[in-house]
Design a protein around this motif. Structure first.
Motif, PDB file in Angstrom:
ATOM      1  N   UNK A 127       0.797  -8.764   6.068  1.00  7.97           N
ATOM      2  CA  UNK A 127      -0.058  -9.112   7.213  1.00  7.97           C
ATOM      3  C   UNK A 127      -0.674  -7.854   7.824  1.00  7.97           C
ATOM      4  N   UNK A 128       0.164  -6.836   8.042  1.00  8.76           N
ATOM      5  CA  UNK A 128      -0.335  -5.602   8.644  1.00  8.76           C
ATOM      6  C   UNK A 128      -1.210  -4.833   7.657  1.00  8.76           C
ATOM      7  N   UNK A 129      -0.763  -4.688   6.427  1.00  8.15           N
ATOM      8  CA  UNK A 129      -1.514  -3.937   5.433  1.00  8.15           C
ATOM      9  C   UNK A 129      -2.912  -4.518   5.214  1.00  8.15           C
ATOM     10  N   UNK A 130      -3.035  -5.830   5.337  1.00  5.72           N
ATOM     11  CA  UNK A 130      -4.312  -6.500   5.090  1.00  5.72           C
ATOM     12  C   UNK A 130      -5.195  -6.590   6.333  1.00  5.72           C
ATOM     13  N   UNK A 131      -4.788  -5.945   7.428  1.00  3.82           N
ATOM     14  CA  UNK A 131      -5.652  -5.887   8.597  1.00  3.82           C
ATOM     15  C   UNK A 131      -5.081  -6.453   9.872  1.00  3.82           C
TER      16      UNK A 131
END
Length: 284
Positions: A127-131
């Motif tokens: 979730x974080x890595x993808x924005x």
């Protein structure tokens, strides 16, 4: 004489048991208490046209209960003011890819301990890595989470201890210049706060973080020594960050160590910073 010996041995036994109990508690705080993971996916009705905010308050380590409850109330007020959809939970089942993708920001409200199973952790990482945006408050930055990626990327600094000799101390919180001006509107240049000032092994600046607030670490007593712990008498020096943000792949992680007790939630600058950070995530 015999009675005196019995009393003395009884006192000694109580002292030994008390010390053992404190050592066991300290171990559990660091390495975690027995954990259960909630895997049932909740039914959530996301209203159209409203930014979605996930407020997560689960703890399996030390629980900052008064602060957590004050935080829930404060975010409820902010959600009403800003027309956000606020989903408040202490159940880990919401950490699945499909539902996380619908949230503009995930807030860890002094969450401590091991919180999520491996699959749920992976969902938050993606979730974080993808924005996606993560916002952590106080206990969310301690060393009880047993999750290396979390400590390195979300908290962004390795937690060492908090002061023991002077548990809560007043300090002047100073605003720092940061590249993203969207997180600072309405924040004073300085303000006073009494809190439990977390001490980290490393300055988050060294890991690419942009420090929003700092205190003068030379003006507090940082010692965390207690009983047999004799190596926690150090601090972070004059530059002692207490709120920062950093980029994590396509996402962003915000963290503040402020918020040990409910009094922090009565401080307008603290509330304003959190509001700015959620607004940043929503506008992104």
């Amino acid at each position: 004489m015999k009675a005196l010996k019995i009393v003395l041995w009884s006192v000694l036994a109580l002292i030994v048991l008390a010390v053992a109990g404190m050592m066991l508690f300290a171990y559990k705080v660091t390495h975690g208490f027995p954990v259960s993971y909630e895997t049932e996916v909740p039914a959530i009705s996301f209203p159209a046209g409203k930014p979605a905010v996930l407020l997560f308050s689960k703890t399996t380590g030390y629980r900052h209960d008064e602060s957590i409850e004050a935080g829930k109330a404060a975010f409820a007020d902010l959600a009403k003011k800003n027309n956000w959809f606020l989903y408040s939970s202490e159940e880990g089942g919401v950490f699945n890819a499909a539902q996380l993708a619908k949230f503009d920001v995930v807030i860890f409200n002094s969450c401590t301990g091991r919180l999520l199973n491996d699959e749920q952790q992976h969902a938050l990482e993606n979730y974080v890595k993808q924005g996606g945006t993560w916002l952590g408050i106080h206990g969310a930055g301690d060393n009880s989470h047993q999750w290396a990626w979390y400590a390195q990327n979300l908290a962004g600094a390795g937690f060492s201890h908090h002061p023991i000799e002077k548990h809560l101390q007043e300090a002047t919180v100073t605003l720092n210049p940061v590249p993203d001006s969207a997180v600072v509107p309405g924040l004073p240049q300085t303000w006073q706060q009494t809190d439990e000032w977390y001490v980290f092994f490393d300055n988050p600046r060294s890991h690419g973080a942009h420090v929003i607030w700092s205190i003068d670490g030379e003006k507090i007593n940082p010692s965390g020594n207690i009983l047999f712990v004799k190596d926690k008498n150090f601090g972070m020096g004059k530059d002692h960050p207490v709120a920062w943000y950093r980029t994590v792949d396509k996402g962003r992680a915000f963290y503040t160590s402020i918020g040990h007790d409910a009094s922090a939630w009565k401080q307008a600058p603290f509330i304003k910073l959190l509001e700015n950070e959620v607004k940043w995530a929503v506008k992104k």
